[in-house]
Scaffold this active site. Structure first.
Site, PDB file in Angstrom:
ATOM      1  N   GLY A 254      -2.543  16.393   1.376  1.00 27.57           N
ATOM      2  CA  GLY A 254      -3.411  17.131   2.297  1.00 27.57           C
ATOM      3  C   GLY A 254      -2.928  18.564   2.477  1.00 27.57           C
TER       4      GLY A 254
ATOM      5  N   CYS B 183      -8.626  14.888  11.292  1.00 29.61           N
ATOM      6  CA  CYS B 183      -7.563  15.727  11.863  1.00 29.61           C
ATOM      7  C   CYS B 183      -7.899  16.031  13.311  1.00 29.61           C
ATOM      8  CB  CYS B 183      -7.465  17.053  11.114  1.00 29.61           C
ATOM      9  SG  CYS B 183      -7.039  16.876   9.393  1.00 29.61           S
TER      10      CYS B 183
ATOM     11  N   LYS C  59     -13.993  13.022   3.506  1.00 31.93           N
ATOM     12  CA  LYS C  59     -13.188  11.806   3.700  1.00 31.93           C
ATOM     13  C   LYS C  59     -13.305  11.369   5.150  1.00 31.93           C
ATOM     14  CE  LYS C  59      -8.640   9.825   2.958  1.00 31.93           C
ATOM     15  NZ  LYS C  59      -7.353  10.016   2.304  1.00 31.93           N
TER      16      LYS C  59
ATOM     17  N   GLY D 144      -2.549   0.227   3.770  1.00 35.91           N
ATOM     18  CA  GLY D 144      -2.059  -0.933   3.028  1.00 35.91           C
ATOM     19  C   GLY D 144      -2.967  -2.147   3.152  1.00 35.91           C
TER      20      GLY D 144
ATOM     21  N   GLY E  84      -3.388   4.198  -2.692  1.00 41.35           N
ATOM     22  CA  GLY E  84      -2.424   4.888  -1.839  1.00 41.35           C
ATOM     23  C   GLY E  84      -1.143   4.096  -1.682  1.00 41.35           C
ATOM     24  N   THR E  85      -1.080   3.300  -0.616  1.00 39.92           N
ATOM     25  CA  THR E  85       0.138   2.569  -0.266  1.00 39.92           C
ATOM     26  C   THR E  85       0.643   1.669  -1.397  1.00 39.92           C
ATOM     27  OG1 THR E  85      -0.535   2.673   2.040  1.00 39.92           O
ATOM     28  CG2 THR E  85       1.055   0.964   1.483  1.00 39.92           C
TER      29      THR E  85
HETATM   30  C1  FMN Z   1       2.377   8.576   3.611  1.00 51.00           C
HETATM   31  C2  FMN Z   1       0.909   8.847   3.652  1.00 51.00           C
HETATM   32  C3  FMN Z   1       0.445  10.157   3.713  1.00 51.00           C
HETATM   33  C4  FMN Z   1      -0.926  10.429   3.746  1.00 51.00           C
HETATM   34  N1  FMN Z   1      -1.363  11.725   3.790  1.00 51.00           N
HETATM   35  C5  FMN Z   1      -2.697  11.986   3.757  1.00 51.00           C
HETATM   36  C6  FMN Z   1      -3.166  13.328   3.724  1.00 51.00           C
HETATM   37  O1  FMN Z   1      -2.382  14.288   3.683  1.00 51.00           O
HETATM   38  N2  FMN Z   1      -4.523  13.536   3.714  1.00 51.00           N
HETATM   39  C7  FMN Z   1      -5.418  12.487   3.729  1.00 51.00           C
HETATM   40  O2  FMN Z   1      -6.640  12.712   3.712  1.00 51.00           O
HETATM   41  N3  FMN Z   1      -4.986  11.201   3.733  1.00 51.00           N
HETATM   42  C8  FMN Z   1      -3.660  10.939   3.751  1.00 51.00           C
HETATM   43  N4  FMN Z   1      -3.225   9.642   3.750  1.00 51.00           N
HETATM   44  C9  FMN Z   1      -4.223   8.541   3.748  1.00 51.00           C
HETATM   45  C10 FMN Z   1      -4.428   7.968   2.332  1.00 51.00           C
HETATM   46  O3  FMN Z   1      -4.909   8.957   1.446  1.00 51.00           O
HETATM   47  C11 FMN Z   1      -5.404   6.781   2.373  1.00 51.00           C
HETATM   48  O4  FMN Z   1      -6.657   7.217   2.852  1.00 51.00           O
HETATM   49  C12 FMN Z   1      -4.909   5.654   3.286  1.00 51.00           C
HETATM   50  O5  FMN Z   1      -3.503   5.495   3.168  1.00 51.00           O
HETATM   51  C13 FMN Z   1      -5.588   4.310   2.982  1.00 51.00           C
HETATM   52  O6  FMN Z   1      -5.364   3.921   1.646  1.00 51.00           O
HETATM   53  P1  FMN Z   1      -4.161   2.902   1.217  1.00 51.00           P
HETATM   54  O7  FMN Z   1      -4.243   1.719   2.148  1.00 51.00           O
HETATM   55  O8  FMN Z   1      -4.433   2.572  -0.209  1.00 51.00           O
HETATM   56  O9  FMN Z   1      -2.887   3.647   1.408  1.00 51.00           O
HETATM   57  C14 FMN Z   1      -1.853   9.357   3.724  1.00 51.00           C
HETATM   58  C15 FMN Z   1      -1.377   8.036   3.661  1.00 51.00           C
HETATM   59  C16 FMN Z   1      -0.020   7.773   3.621  1.00 51.00           C
HETATM   60  C17 FMN Z   1       0.450   6.334   3.532  1.00 51.00           C
END
Ligand code: FMN
Length: 305
Positions: A50, A133, A168, A220, A268-269
């Site tokens: 981000g 945000c 998003k 996650g 992501g996770t």
């Molecule tokens: C450590 C971490 C940092 C993240 N930073 C951002 C970010 O900077 N901008 C954003 O839109 N989403 C951010 N996310 C959200 C992820 O892009 C994603 O939408 C969210 O984790 C759900 O997907 P997942 O369950 O596969 O991780 C972040 C998630 C994690 C775990």
């Protein structure tokens, strides 16, 4: 990249990707963190950490906390700023044969519009607007909760954004279908959903919240069924394509999101648990489609009505 979508390649708002799998924002830096584990060129695309108009140092204290089926984070959008990204990270990413999406956050309307205009002069394939945000002017309320506030952000950013624009969404949106439609009406080319879910953890021995900001974002496997439901609702509400995000850990999860209506999926996770999760998911999607005689992912996209 080819200019038509076939097999497991996809067309997301005119951007052709060789497969529907991208790395999610904030979970892969600018790609270099995962490149020791697999060939990044195998991905359909990558979404940058981000970015904000100015660099941010992020939150102090605990930033990550594991839960039985997920991960909580409170990073506070630490990033080097849009200009640094354009000058120092983007040239390396653009040399790869993958879609490059810049994720843009902000704490006020000007942050979003100025950030989007700087990115519009750079050669990214798409801007992904993170509206989860806190809005400083509205007492910290997330931009992605109220439909009309989300609409206003998308309208202003659309005026300056010369790239494809995906919005998003926050899982806290007051009405996911109405908010999705508002983004489409204001000119979004696609939607990504969802971001993390507000959550809390307590350190019982120190009698304090684990995170300095008390609440943190949950991601996650725990969030997958809820995100899947929201992707289904959004995909049914709009004509623009949707990226599914939230707890996708294996190829079966990815296929579920596609059947719910997603054109692409973001991982992501899962990459924290298995750094090459995304390539395993790509291979699994390929094997599944071949085994099922599916010639194009559009045959199964959104088949769950
Ligand atoms: C450590 C971490 C940092 C993240 N930073 C951002 C970010 O900077 N901008 C954003 O839109 N989403 C951010 N996310 C959200 C992820 O892009 C994603 O939408 C969210 O984790 C759900 O997907 P997942 O369950 O596969 O991780 C972040 C998630 C994690 C775990």
């Amino acid at each position: 990249m080819n200019n038509t979508a076939s097999g497991i390649s996809v067309d997301f708002a005119g951007i052709i990707m060789k497969n529907p799998v991208l790395l999610a924002s904030g979970t892969c830096g600018f790609g270099e963190e995962l490149s020791p584990y697999f060939d990044i060129q195998k991905l359909g695309g990558i979404v940058s950490k981000g970015l904000t108009l100015r660099p941010r140092t992020g939150n102090s204290g605990s930033r990550l906390h594991e839960t039985p089926c997920g991960l909580m984070n409170s990073i506070g959008l630490e990033n080097p700023g849009v200009r640094h990204f354009v000058e120092h990270e983007l040239p390396r990413l653009k040399a790869l044969d993958i879609a490059v999406i810049a994720n843009l956050g902000g704490h006020g309307m000007d942050d979003y519009t100025e950030g989007a205009s700087i990115l519009s002069d750079a050669c990214v394939d798409m801007i992904e607007l993170n509206i989860s945000c806190p809005n400083v002017k509205e007492g910290g309320m997330n931009f992605g909760i109220k439909t009309e506030i989300a609409r206003a952000v998308v309208r202003e950013v659309r005026k300056v954004c010369r790239h494809k624009l995906a919005v998003k969404l926050s899982p806290n949106a007051e009405d996911i279908a109405a908010l999705s439609r508002a983004c489409e009406e204001e000119g979004a080319d696609g939607l990504s959903l969802t971001n993390t879910y507000p959550a809390m953890a307590i350190d019982i021995y120190n009698k304090k919240p684990v995170f300095g900001n008390i609440y943190a974002g949950l991601s996650g496997p725990a969030i997958k069924p809820i995100s899947l439901r929201m992707v289904h609702q959004a995909a049914r509400a709009v004509k623009i394509p949707v990226m599914g995000i939230g707890g996708i850990s294996n190829w079966q999860d990815a296929i579920e999101f596609i059947m719910a209506g997603a054109t692409c999926v973001q991982i992501g996770t899962a990459s924290f648990m298995k750094p090459d999760a995304a390539v395993n998911i790509i291979e699994g999607i390929e094997n599944f489609t071949r085994g099922q005689g599916i010639r194009n992912l559009s045959e199964i996209r959104g088949i769950i009505k």
